[in-house]
Scaffold this motif. Structure first.
Motif, PDB file in Angstrom:
ATOM      1  N   HIS A  20       0.832  -1.202   0.000  1.00  0.00           N
ATOM      2  CA  HIS A  20       0.000   0.000   0.000  1.00  0.00           C
ATOM      3  C   HIS A  20       0.866   1.252   0.000  1.00  0.00           C
ATOM      4  CE1 HIS A  20      -3.461   2.532   0.802  1.00  0.00           C
ATOM      5  NE2 HIS A  20      -2.770   3.117   1.773  1.00  0.00           N
ATOM      6  N   GLU A  21       1.964   1.201   0.789  1.00  0.00           N
ATOM      7  CA  GLU A  21       2.868   2.347   0.842  1.00  0.00           C
ATOM      8  C   GLU A  21       3.517   2.588  -0.511  1.00  0.00           C
ATOM      9  OE1 GLU A  21       6.979   3.743   3.124  1.00  0.00           O
ATOM     10  OE2 GLU A  21       6.003   1.852   3.635  1.00  0.00           O
ATOM     11  N   ILE A  22       3.930   1.484  -1.183  1.00  0.00           N
ATOM     12  CA  ILE A  22       4.553   1.609  -2.496  1.00  0.00           C
ATOM     13  C   ILE A  22       3.580   2.185  -3.511  1.00  0.00           C
ATOM     14  CG2 ILE A  22       5.468   0.272  -4.440  1.00  0.00           C
ATOM     15  CD1 ILE A  22       6.705  -1.621  -2.359  1.00  0.00           C
ATOM     16  N   SER A  23       2.328   1.681  -3.515  1.00  0.00           N
ATOM     17  CA  SER A  23       1.343   2.138  -4.496  1.00  0.00           C
ATOM     18  C   SER A  23       0.977   3.596  -4.281  1.00  0.00           C
ATOM     19  CB  SER A  23       0.081   1.264  -4.430  1.00  0.00           C
ATOM     20  OG  SER A  23      -0.573   1.454  -3.191  1.00  0.00           O
ATOM     21  N   GLY A  24       1.132   4.083  -3.028  1.00  0.00           N
ATOM     22  CA  GLY A  24       0.783   5.457  -2.749  1.00  0.00           C
ATOM     23  C   GLY A  24       1.871   6.445  -3.074  1.00  0.00           C
ATOM     24  N   ARG A  25       3.078   5.954  -3.337  1.00  0.00           N
ATOM     25  CA  ARG A  25       4.166   6.855  -3.655  1.00  0.00           C
ATOM     26  C   ARG A  25       4.012   7.453  -5.039  1.00  0.00           C
ATOM     27  NH1 ARG A  25       8.790   2.552  -1.959  1.00  0.00           N
ATOM     28  NH2 ARG A  25       8.437   2.549   0.275  1.00  0.00           N
ATOM     29  N   ALA A  26       4.593   8.613  -5.219  1.00  0.00           N
ATOM     30  CA  ALA A  26       4.598   9.221  -6.550  1.00  0.00           C
ATOM     31  C   ALA A  26       5.516   8.443  -7.463  1.00  0.00           C
ATOM     32  CB  ALA A  26       5.079  10.677  -6.447  1.00  0.00           C
ATOM     33  N   THR A  27       5.212   8.476  -8.740  1.00  0.00           N
ATOM     34  CA  THR A  27       6.095   7.858  -9.713  1.00  0.00           C
ATOM     35  C   THR A  27       7.365   8.683  -9.824  1.00  0.00           C
ATOM     36  OG1 THR A  27       5.124   9.169 -11.477  1.00  0.00           O
ATOM     37  CG2 THR A  27       4.131   7.035 -11.046  1.00  0.00           C
ATOM     38  N   LYS A  43      -4.040  24.993 -14.773  1.00  0.00           N
ATOM     39  CA  LYS A  43      -3.410  25.321 -13.498  1.00  0.00           C
ATOM     40  C   LYS A  43      -3.747  24.274 -12.434  1.00  0.00           C
ATOM     41  CE  LYS A  43      -2.904  29.066 -10.133  1.00  0.00           C
ATOM     42  NZ  LYS A  43      -3.281  30.466  -9.789  1.00  0.00           N
ATOM     43  N   VAL A  44      -4.991  23.821 -12.429  1.00  0.00           N
ATOM     44  CA  VAL A  44      -5.424  22.834 -11.436  1.00  0.00           C
ATOM     45  C   VAL A  44      -4.700  21.504 -11.638  1.00  0.00           C
ATOM     46  CG1 VAL A  44      -7.367  21.412 -10.683  1.00  0.00           C
ATOM     47  CG2 VAL A  44      -7.677  23.873 -11.013  1.00  0.00           C
ATOM     48  N   VAL A  45      -4.682  21.013 -12.883  1.00  0.00           N
ATOM     49  CA  VAL A  45      -4.060  19.713 -13.147  1.00  0.00           C
ATOM     50  C   VAL A  45      -2.543  19.789 -12.935  1.00  0.00           C
ATOM     51  CG1 VAL A  45      -3.712  17.896 -14.857  1.00  0.00           C
ATOM     52  CG2 VAL A  45      -5.895  19.097 -14.767  1.00  0.00           C
ATOM     53  N   ALA A  46      -1.924  20.855 -13.433  1.00  0.00           N
ATOM     54  CA  ALA A  46      -0.483  21.019 -13.233  1.00  0.00           C
ATOM     55  C   ALA A  46      -0.161  21.118 -11.744  1.00  0.00           C
ATOM     56  CB  ALA A  46       0.020  22.250 -13.974  1.00  0.00           C
ATOM     57  N   GLY A  47      -1.053  21.774 -10.986  1.00  0.00           N
ATOM     58  CA  GLY A  47      -0.849  21.910  -9.546  1.00  0.00           C
ATOM     59  C   GLY A  47      -0.899  20.592  -8.810  1.00  0.00           C
ATOM     60  N   MET A  48      -1.569  19.600  -9.368  1.00  0.00           N
ATOM     61  CA  MET A  48      -1.571  18.263  -8.769  1.00  0.00           C
ATOM     62  C   MET A  48      -0.303  17.489  -9.103  1.00  0.00           C
ATOM     63  SD  MET A  48      -5.453  17.000  -9.614  1.00  0.00           S
ATOM     64  CE  MET A  48      -6.898  18.019  -9.307  1.00  0.00           C
ATOM     65  N   PRO A 136     -10.068  16.108 -13.025  1.00  0.00           N
ATOM     66  CA  PRO A 136      -9.791  14.831 -12.361  1.00  0.00           C
ATOM     67  C   PRO A 136      -9.542  15.027 -10.874  1.00  0.00           C
ATOM     68  CG  PRO A 136      -7.830  15.619 -13.478  1.00  0.00           C
ATOM     69  CD  PRO A 136      -8.927  16.592 -13.816  1.00  0.00           C
ATOM     70  N   GLY A 137      -9.847  13.998 -10.101  1.00  0.00           N
ATOM     71  CA  GLY A 137      -9.484  14.006  -8.690  1.00  0.00           C
ATOM     72  C   GLY A 137      -8.010  13.673  -8.534  1.00  0.00           C
ATOM     73  N   ALA A 138      -7.401  14.185  -7.487  1.00  0.00           N
ATOM     74  CA  ALA A 138      -5.961  13.997  -7.295  1.00  0.00           C
ATOM     75  C   ALA A 138      -5.588  12.522  -7.181  1.00  0.00           C
ATOM     76  CB  ALA A 138      -5.507  14.772  -6.053  1.00  0.00           C
ATOM     77  N   GLU A 139      -6.335  11.758  -6.386  1.00  0.00           N
ATOM     78  CA  GLU A 139      -5.998  10.349  -6.175  1.00  0.00           C
ATOM     79  C   GLU A 139      -6.073   9.571  -7.483  1.00  0.00           C
ATOM     80  OE1 GLU A 139      -7.376   6.552  -3.384  1.00  0.00           O
ATOM     81  OE2 GLU A 139      -8.271   8.534  -3.083  1.00  0.00           O
ATOM     82  N   GLU A 140      -7.142   9.825  -8.252  1.00  0.00           N
ATOM     83  CA  GLU A 140      -7.289   9.124  -9.531  1.00  0.00           C
ATOM     84  C   GLU A 140      -6.196   9.541 -10.509  1.00  0.00           C
ATOM     85  OE1 GLU A 140     -10.537   8.431 -13.151  1.00  0.00           O
ATOM     86  OE2 GLU A 140     -10.958   9.893 -11.549  1.00  0.00           O
ATOM     87  N   LEU A 141      -5.878  10.843 -10.549  1.00  0.00           N
ATOM     88  CA  LEU A 141      -4.846  11.325 -11.469  1.00  0.00           C
ATOM     89  C   LEU A 141      -3.497  10.701 -11.149  1.00  0.00           C
ATOM     90  CD1 LEU A 141      -4.072  13.245 -13.782  1.00  0.00           C
ATOM     91  CD2 LEU A 141      -3.647  15.003 -12.051  1.00  0.00           C
ATOM     92  N   HIS A 142      -3.148  10.630  -9.886  1.00  0.00           N
ATOM     93  CA  HIS A 142      -1.864  10.034  -9.519  1.00  0.00           C
ATOM     94  C   HIS A 142      -1.828   8.547  -9.868  1.00  0.00           C
ATOM     95  CE1 HIS A 142      -0.842  13.801  -7.903  1.00  0.00           C
ATOM     96  NE2 HIS A 142      -1.450  13.686  -6.725  1.00  0.00           N
TER      97      HIS A 142
END
Length: 327
Positions: A20-27, A43-48, A136-142
């Motif tokens: 879970h920790e690995i999957s939550g990390r940024a690429t 601006k919103v998407v780039a800000g995420m 997009p939502g942040a969690e889904e986008l990541h």
């Protein structure tokens, strides 16, 4: 028995937590291009994405975005709305897919505020890899970025395996010729470009007398020596090619002469004593209205002359005349 079960449960729980920790990390950092008519959405998407370490470029003009992606090979992800112009989102997806098919990893995501099965089907049919609602939502986008990272990393590795000679790490023949064709397009009919063909002298004798492992070591040593500049590839066996875009034939002749001396100074580890070897070189230049095949053929003829007139030398093809070059 209960202690064993408890131990197994704890191990499984720790493993799940780690996953879970690995999957939550940024690429790892990726170069991402976002295209939308709304600067607020950009601006919103780039800000995420930027806080995750990604390099983000934004565009309101889809044609400008396509030009940027075309000439910026570091771009790995393109996120575009369907509602863009002058190229539509579907046209941009299609064009981006054509870029990706030229042996380049690129993940294409379309965004739309109107998510329906028709939009999704059209986007996927036009070359998109994924579809996301806008905004997009942040969690889904990541999560989409992690998927993009996995896929483009795999694509990069497959491209590397398809283009690379496994013994030397140089470009294989097919990839070498494609890179040279791409370079020729950039050079144009009136630009400078030159070619060098290299062949290890008496290579069969090296294999026969010392074994194929020594022969492989000889090939690797020569490759390390000649892979200094330009486009370099293994064309087959003990023959290699070097193409110098934007460089005149005099530069190629000087480089070939220097490489000849470097190869002559090589010593390959043998069972009892170090083994010496030499190479022959054929040089040619790009001419107006030329083809890659013709340029390489002239270098091949010059190489043949170098082989038949004593080896360990550089021969240069100038028009119909082949001239010996002093080392």
């Amino acid at each position: 028995m209960w202690a064993g079960r408890l131990g197994n449960m704890l191990i499984c729980r720790r493993h799940a937590d780690e996953q879970h920790e690995i999957s939550g990390r940024a690429t790892k950092d990726m170069h991402i291009v976002i295209v939308d008519t709304s600067r607020v959405v950009l601006k919103v998407v780039a800000g995420m994405l930027e806080p995750q370490g990604h390099n983000v470029d934004v565009f309101t003009d889809s044609q400008a975005a396509l030009d940027f992606v075309t000439y910026t090979p570091t771009v790995r992800v393109l996120i575009t709305s369907l509602e863009v112009r002058p190229l539509s989102g579907l046209e941009l997806c299609w064009s981006a897919r054509l870029i990706a098919e030229t042996n380049r990893p690129l993940y294409v995501i379309t965004m739309s505020s109107a998510r329906n099965s028709r939009n999704l089907a059209e986007a996927l049919d036009s070359g998109a890899d994924d579809f996301i609602e806008k905004p997009p939502g942040a969690e889904e986008l990541h999560a989409r970025m992690r998927a993009a990272d996995r896929l483009t990393t795999m694509q990069s590795e497959l491209i590397r395996l398809a283009e690379t000679d496994p013994l030397t790490g140089l470009l294989n023949r097919r990839a070498f010729l494609q890179r040279v064709r791409d370079a020729a397009d950039r050079v144009g009919n009136h630009g400078d470009m030159s070619a060098i063909l290299v062949d290890i002298d008496h290579f069969k004798r090296i294999n026969d007398e010392y074994g194929h492992d020594v022969g492989d070591a000889a090939i690797q040593s020569v490759c390390k020596t000649i892979a200094e500049e330009g486009i370099v590839g293994r064309l087959g066996g003990e023959e290699f090619g070097i193409v110098l875009p934007h460089r005149p034939v005099t530069d190629a002749e000087a480089l070939a002469s220097r490489l000849r001396r470097l190869v002559e100074a090589l010593r390959i580890r043998g069972a009892r004593t170090p083994i010496r070897l030499t190479c022959s070189f054929g040089v040619s230049q790009w001419s107006d209205g030329d083809t890659i095949e013709a340029m390489i053929k002239r270098a091949d003829i010059a190489l043949y002359e170098a082989k038949t007139t004593g080896r360990n030398r550089v021969m240069s093809a100038a028009a119909d005349l082949v001239l010996a070059r002093a080392g």
